[in-house]
Design a protein around this motif. Structure first.
Motif, PDB file in Angstrom:
ATOM      1  N   SER A  82       0.916  -1.172  -0.086  1.00 59.14           N
ATOM      2  CA  SER A  82       0.005  -0.235  -0.026  1.00 59.14           C
ATOM      3  C   SER A  82       0.850   1.224   0.083  1.00 59.14           C
ATOM      4  CB  SER A  82      -0.936  -0.084   1.375  1.00 59.14           C
ATOM      5  OG  SER A  82      -1.698   1.127   1.356  1.00 59.14           O
ATOM      6  N   SER A  83       0.371   2.503  -0.507  1.00 64.72           N
ATOM      7  CA  SER A  83       1.024   3.545  -0.711  1.00 64.72           C
ATOM      8  C   SER A  83      -0.057   4.471   0.476  1.00 64.72           C
ATOM      9  CB  SER A  83       1.003   4.306  -1.863  1.00 64.72           C
ATOM     10  OG  SER A  83      -0.178   4.542  -2.401  1.00 64.72           O
ATOM     11  N   LYS A  85      -3.120   4.337   1.052  1.00 65.36           N
ATOM     12  CA  LYS A  85      -4.523   4.504   0.546  1.00 65.36           C
ATOM     13  C   LYS A  85      -5.062   2.971   0.111  1.00 65.36           C
ATOM     14  CE  LYS A  85      -3.106   6.074  -3.969  1.00 65.36           C
ATOM     15  NZ  LYS A  85      -3.085   6.815  -5.005  1.00 65.36           N
ATOM     16  N   HIS A  86      -6.312   2.926  -0.015  1.00 65.33           N
ATOM     17  CA  HIS A  86      -6.541   1.427  -0.254  1.00 65.33           C
ATOM     18  C   HIS A  86      -6.396   1.214  -1.512  1.00 65.33           C
ATOM     19  CE1 HIS A  86     -10.162  -1.361   0.694  1.00 65.33           C
ATOM     20  NE2 HIS A  86      -9.073  -1.858   1.342  1.00 65.33           N
ATOM     21  N   ASP A  87      -4.942   0.952  -2.106  1.00 70.23           N
ATOM     22  CA  ASP A  87      -4.744   0.677  -3.541  1.00 70.23           C
ATOM     23  C   ASP A  87      -4.534  -0.811  -3.709  1.00 70.23           C
ATOM     24  OD1 ASP A  87      -2.464   0.971  -1.792  1.00 70.23           O
ATOM     25  OD2 ASP A  87      -1.733   2.614  -2.991  1.00 70.23           O
ATOM     26  N   LEU A  89      -1.773  -2.786  -3.577  1.00 65.36           N
ATOM     27  CA  LEU A  89      -0.587  -2.948  -4.706  1.00 65.36           C
ATOM     28  C   LEU A  89      -0.129  -4.433  -4.561  1.00 65.36           C
ATOM     29  CD1 LEU A  89       0.999   0.557  -3.860  1.00 65.36           C
ATOM     30  CD2 LEU A  89      -0.445  -0.263  -6.053  1.00 65.36           C
ATOM     31  N   GLY A  94       4.637  -0.867  -2.699  1.00 60.75           N
ATOM     32  CA  GLY A  94       4.112   0.155  -1.946  1.00 60.75           C
ATOM     33  C   GLY A  94       5.272   0.559  -1.030  1.00 60.75           C
TER      34      GLY A  94
END
Length: 97
Positions: A82-83, A85-87, A89, A94
């Motif tokens: 993740s970076s 946020k709710h992504d 990855l 991330g």
């Protein structure tokens, strides 16, 4: 909320696995999640590492402390990067160490 969780556990305490969220009562940002819900109710957990990371605003030290505290109650870890946020990855793309 604790009473509601207890009601659900009466249905079948071995059939429910609780996953953490990015905000609210079941998130790593809740300072009472462990002492008031997980530990006293002996909840079986699925920890989504990216959810915890996001809830802790990308603080890697706090994430490590969180995982160490909760791992005895964890049956599964959902691993995505993740970076902050709710992504969701792929691992290594991330900011989670």
């Amino acid at each position: 909320m604790r009473q509601r969780v207890e009601e659900i556990l009466r249905i079948s305490e071995v059939c429910f696995l609780w996953e953490d969220t990015i905000k609210g009562i079941f998130s790593a940002e809740n300072p009472y999640l462990f002492s008031e819900i997980v530990q006293p109710l002996q909840l079986l957990l699925n920890i989504d590492v990216s959810h915890a990371f996001i809830a802790l605003k990308g603080d890697k030290d706090r994430l490590q402390q969180h995982l160490q505290k909760f791992h005895p109650y964890t049956n599964y870890f959902h691993l995505v990067d993740s970076s902050e946020k709710h992504d969701a990855l792929p691992l290594g793309q991330g900011n989670i160490d």
